[in-house]
Design a protein around this motif. Structure first.
Motif, short mmCIF file in Angstrom:
data_model
loop_
_atom_site.label_atom_id
_atom_site.label_comp_id
_atom_site.label_asym_id
_atom_site.label_seq_id
_atom_site.Cartn_x
_atom_site.Cartn_y
_atom_site.Cartn_z
N ILE B 126 4.37 -2.18 -6.95
CA ILE B 126 3.39 -1.49 -6.10
C ILE B 126 2.03 -2.17 -6.22
O ILE B 126 1.29 -2.31 -5.24
N ASN B 128 1.48 -5.27 -7.02
CA ASN B 128 1.57 -6.71 -6.86
C ASN B 128 0.43 -7.22 -5.99
O ASN B 128 0.08 -6.59 -4.99
N SER B 130 0.06 -9.92 -4.05
CA SER B 130 0.32 -10.47 -2.72
C SER B 130 1.03 -9.49 -1.80
O SER B 130 0.70 -9.38 -0.63
N PHE B 131 2.01 -8.79 -2.31
CA PHE B 131 2.87 -7.99 -1.42
C PHE B 131 2.91 -6.52 -1.81
O PHE B 131 3.77 -5.78 -1.36
N VAL B 133 2.15 -2.52 -2.18
CA VAL B 133 1.80 -1.44 -1.27
C VAL B 133 0.39 -0.94 -1.53
O VAL B 133 -0.34 -0.58 -0.61
N ASP B 136 -2.02 -2.97 0.27
CA ASP B 136 -1.86 -2.80 1.71
C ASP B 136 -2.49 -1.49 2.18
O ASP B 136 -3.26 -1.46 3.13
N LEU B 137 -2.16 -0.40 1.48
CA LEU B 137 -2.69 0.89 1.87
C LEU B 137 -4.22 0.92 1.78
O LEU B 137 -4.90 1.37 2.69
N ARG B 140 -5.71 -1.01 4.59
CA ARG B 140 -5.62 -0.30 5.86
C ARG B 140 -6.63 0.82 5.95
O ARG B 140 -7.15 1.13 7.00
#
Lengths: 294, 294, 431
Positions: B126, B128, B130-131, B133, B136-137, B140
């Protein structure tokens, strides 16, 4: 515990429909947040396990796999002896649970009928025992296991797991046994039944829900244990699920097949998820009774 | 009935449990204390030599020991504060009557039942850089403006670990507090409401003090558990980056198995355990004092 | 009247049953018939060992070679081996060891001595530096299977285009890097700066290139706080911090793969890494095909070049049930055929001298000659039993200095003090 009639309370409490509505909205929000928080990580693992590799390493993050794939789960079982790990965990946890309950039940039964002071001392003593950080015990236990030739043997884990969960089991069982009516106990004793018979015929059957609770708790803790399993089980065929997966972690992204690892995490945790969902009420009761002493 | 507390019957009843605890807990503690007064040499095999207080003197001068103690304190403190707050909040939510409350309670308990070591891998994924979540969240939502290497920097790695720990153990706190809440008679809350106290005041002046005993129990348990945390650190960060998340347990483990310095590892474990127990006793005493109802 | 009942008897019977259940092998522990040789290795390398194992099994019918897959992290595998060997467990017959593990495993008594099994001729067939890494206190415990030495890769096309010759010294490297780089799309010099064993490898090269040393194995003297060491660390720290950096700030999070990818993506002029990078960069589909050159690691003026010695080798567990078979397998891995099977598809550097003149290997790896020469000057890491501790101490301090948390001089002085303390314990022990 008398209750003020709900309607009267409702009238006083809710300041009309709009307040009720906003309260309802807050409730839904709160529930939603709590759900997202509690389930999020596990759900994310499940999603990752079903995603094709290309979508796992895409940025920005792809949330839903399209289409989902079972490849990772398949490859997982090919790459690691996963079925073995699961079988080992089940075997060891089951025996540890049996042994723990077998030792805890008579002790709890005896404690339940003991006069106050002595009983509290023993229970607090048990609590004290569970306060030691496990790292303290790791090395001497390792030496003992090594000396007995029990490395890679299930007993190396069964005995410690049973012992380390004894305080919890005794607390749960003791409070359940204490709730049983004394008269039954006394009558049976006068009838000449031995302690064992009383345990078997009265205590256990009547307190069965609590026994099940204690068993489930011990099972979960045994299944989840990592430090001892990592150290005592060195052979692939002997590892438990927890130690097996976690020892496959790598150093950098390029070295960990996250899809497979996520599949491993899902498979490893699925039995526990099922267990918890089935027995949630019991677990909650057991935990809280164990902690709220009188 | 004999007037003795410890009848022969009772003694035999607790014997199995006592034996198990003696072998798995008492003996190892004695052994590890003994080991903490030895020096381990790695020349012709691994050999132990008596060394008196030398290991503890060495510990006192060991910067890495103090760092690990500091890290453990930060981890334990942060986790506990977050868990207590979240736990009480969730307990308050679960206390309300609404449809599906039972289901929510079951789902809330899920994180606690899953193995820490396995979920630690999930959390590493979670977070990480580079990838993951998390990045990402947060991106966003506009909170982050570029990926953050969570496990690559000191502060964020600790934060990530605390989040993972809080996620796992909050249900435990929530359940205990919930049980405490449910044992508060309705009339007491009603009386406070009639007296004109607002929601927050009701909580602070009435609910909280009555729930305090269960909170203290939860606090004591959790303090020891967080202090001795090994699974999470070993799997999620390995003590990195730069030893900024290395806890006492991990430092002891490294000395045992990486440096083969059993004596020193034991000294670390013993010293760590002593500090933990003293701290718990102090905190519990303080909390009891503060929680005495007016 | 028996108040207790039949409990004690039942208990004893149950305990016996439990012992029986507990002592039997686990459901998952079935082992097929025939002799088994087990070795734990990294998942990335394992596929290339399968053919080697197959040939051995074909030549020794009834024997099964079990290549057990472990974690990718070297440290985690070391822990797994340690837990097993410390317990005297015969699970692993062979120990696939990094160069740095020999002293710890040998000192602990976990490895069989291979002195009698490998005579002077057999030893002469292997690269001397690689073989040395398997010798502890004068006895051979580990036979090298593949070796490694740090080298400097560079973009030949860019240097040629600017009419520049490849660098020999630190200054030349920095100058060319600054001239050809265009940060942040293109960086001058990429290396491994994360806090792990790789950082030690990189630092050692610069340290020896400055004429310094870490620990003298004979006298146990520590050279970390000498001017050469401080100069070395200042150079490395300066590549990334300071007014004119030639390395990306993220270099302190790079291990081998991260740095290689940057170079492979055409975003670096110079890369310090291991020989395996060559093969990957010269693949058919690689944009770097024909554009990469390799030179020995740079050094200070007047000093020799130093590449850190790496590599992996096999030892025999002291608890193995099949030591003779294990020995046969080790001999098998150092035959030309096995070396070819292992090194051709991977670009690994073989440990067998004869392999360096093998046509098949030379075709797969054209700079094998250079490698042989560079390898002759390879710098080993100090052979002390508690090497892991010395490495951890130095790693921490280097990392702190690179992150800017401590000035290089202070960091190295602290590291030197802690290392002396640690070795001092050992010196006391020597009586």
């Amino acid at each position: 515990m008398s209750r003020v009639p709900a309607t009267a309370r409702a009238g006083r409490e809710r300041g009309g429909k709009s307040a009720a509505f906003s309260r309802g909205v807050w409730l839904v929000l709160a529930v939603g947040l709590v759900l997202a928080w509690s389930l999020g990580p596990a759900l994310w693992q499940a999603l990752t396990a079903l995603k094709p590799d290309a979508q796992i390493t895409r940025t920005p993050t792809v949330y839903l796999p399209h289409p989902p794939t079972l490849d990772h789960i398949r490859q997982l079982f090919e790459r690691l002896p996963f079925g073995t790990y699961l079988a080992n965990s089940a075997w060891i946890s089951a025996w540890a649970t049996l042994l723990c309950i077998a030792c805890a039940a008579p002790a709890a039964a005896a404690l339940a009928r003991m006069p106050g002071g002595g009983r509290m001392r023993v229970l607090l003593g048990l609590l004290f025992v569970s306060l030691f950080p496990p790292i303290l015990l790791l090395f001497p236990l390792y030496e003992g296991v090594r000396a007995l030739g029990w490395i890679n043997q299930p007993l190396a884990l069964i005995l410690p797991y049973a012992a380390l969960n004894l305080p919890l089991a005794v607390w749960v069982l003791e409070s359940a046994f204490r709730r049983l009516p004394r008269e039954m106990d006394e009558a049976a004793r006068i009838d000449g039944l031995s302690a064992t018979a009383r345990l078997r015929r009265i205590h256990l059957p009547l307190a069965m829900p609590s026994v099940v609770t204690a068993a489930i708790l011990v099972f979960i803790f045994s299944w989840n244990e990592f430090m001892l399993a990592l150290t005592f089980m060195t052979r692939q065929g002997s590892k438990t699920v927890t130690a097996g997966i976690a020892s496959v972690s790598g150093a950098s992204l390029y070295e960990i097949p996250w899809g497979q690892l996520s599949a491993a995490i899902v498979v490893a945790t699925l039995p526990l998820i099922v267990l918890v969902l089935l027995f949630e009420r019991r677990i909650a009761a057991g935990l809280t009774r164990g902690a709220i002493k009188g | 009935m004999s007037g003795r507390v410890w009848t022969r019957e009772r003694l035999i009843a607790v014997l199995p449990a006592a034996l198990l605890l003696a072998v798995v807990v008492a003996l190892p503690i004695a052994r590890v204390v003994f080991l903490s007064f030895t020096r381990t040499e790695l020349e012709h095999g691994v050999t132990l030599h008596p060394a008196g207080f030398e290991p503890f003197v060495r510990l006192w001068q060991d910067g890495r020991w103090w760092t690990s103690l500091g890290n453990t304190a930060v981890f334990t403190g942060s986790s506990l504060v977050a868990e207590m707050v979240l736990g009480v909040a969730i307990a308050l939510l679960l206390q309300r009557r609404f449809r599906g409350r039972g289901v929510l309670r079951a789902l809330v308990m899920l994180p606690w039942a899953l193995p820490t070591a396995v979920m630690a891998l999930a959390w590493a994924w979670i977070f990480n850089d580079s990838f993951g979540v998390a990045n990402d969240l947060l991106q966003r939502l506009g909170i982050l403006h570029g990926p953050l290497a969570w496990l690559g920097h000191r502060g964020t790695a600790m934060a990530a670990m605390v989040i993972a720990d809080v996620w796992k153990t909050t249900p435990f706190v929530a359940l205990i507090v919930l049980a405490g809440l449910q044992s508060i008679p309705e009339q007491v809350i009603e009386a406070a409401r009639i007296d004109g106290l607002g929601a927050w005041q009701r909580f602070r002046r009435v609910t909280l003090p009555l729930v305090a005993p269960s909170l203290i129990v939860a606090l004591a348990f959790r303090m020891v558990q967080a202090y001795g945390a090994f699974d999470l650190v070993y799997v999620m960060t390995g003590g990195g980056p730069g030893g900024s998340t290395e806890t006492v347990s991990l430092y002891a483990f490294q000395n045992y198995f990486r440096y083969l310095d059993f004596g020193y590892g034991s000294a670390i474990a013993v010293q760590g355990a002593l500090i933990a127990i003293v701290l718990v006793l102090i905190v519990v005493r303080l909390a009891r004092g503060a929680g005495e109802p007016a | 009247m028996n108040r207790v009942g039949r409990a004690p008897v039942t208990f004893v019977v149950a305990a016996a049953l439990l012992l029986g259940a507990g002592c039997r092998p686990l459901p998952g522990d079935a082992q097929a018939g025939g002799a088994h040789l087990a070795v734990l290795m990294q998942p990335g390398e394992r596929p290339f060992w399968l053919p080697v194992a197959e040939v051995f099994e074909r030549d020794h019918p009834g024997v099964h070679v079990d290549l057990v897959e472990g974690p990718q992290s070297t440290d985690l595998r070391e822990n797994l081996y340690t837990a097993s060997l410390l317990a005297g467990d015969p699970s692993f017959d062979l120990v696939y060891m990094d160069v740095t593990w020999t002293s710890k495993f040998a000192a602990a008594g976990w490895l069989r001595s291979l002195d009698d099994a490998f005579d002077a001729d057999a030893r002469a067939a292997l690269l001397p530096a690689a073989l040395e890494a398997g010798i502890y206190r004068g006895h051979l415990y580990r036979v090298p299977v593949r070796t490694d030495v740090g080298v400097l890769y560079y973009r030949k096309d860019w240097l040629d285009g600017a009419g520049l010759a490849p660098p020999h010294t630190f200054d030349e490297l920095a100058t060319i890097a600054r001239r050809l780089q265009k940060p942040p799309e293109r960086w001058g010099f990429v290396w491994q700066g994360k806090q792990y064993e790789g950082l030690i490898c990189d630092f050692l090269e610069v340290l020896h290139g400055e004429g310094g040393f870490w620990i003298d194995p004979a006298t146990l003297e520590v050279g970390l706080d000498r001017p050469e060491a401080i100069a070395a660390l200042r150079f490395l720290a300066g590549t990334r911090a300071g007014p004119d950096p030639i390395s990306p700030p993220g270099v302190t999070t790079y291990q081998e793969e991260e740095s290689r990818r940057l170079f492979q993506d055409g975003r670096a002029v110079f890369l310090r890494n291991w020989p395996y990078v060559w093969r990957l960069s010269q693949r058919e589909d690689s944009p770097l095909r024909g554009r990469v050159g390799v030179v020995p690691m740079v050094h200070a003026k007047g000093r020799p070049s130093a590449g850190t010695l790496g590599g992996w080798g096999l030892g025999i567990s002291a608890f193995s049930r099949h030591p003779d078979l294990a020995l046969a397998f080790i001999r098998h891995t150092t035959t030309l055929e096995s070396q070819r099977l292992l090194c051709e598809p991977t670009g690994y550097a073989p440990s067998l001298r004869a392999a360096y003149s093998d046509p098949a290997l030379r075709a797969a790896n054209p700079f094998l000659d250079d490698l042989l020469e560079i390898h002759a000057g390879a710098v080993p890491r100090p052979i002390v039993p508690r090497y892991a501790l010395a490495s951890d101490i130095l790693q921490r301090r280097l990392s702190a200095a690179l992150a800017g948390a401590m000035p290089p001089a202070a960091a190295l002085r602290a590291a030197a003090r802690e290392t002396r303390l640690m070795l001092g314990d050992a010196a006391v022990a020597k009586r």
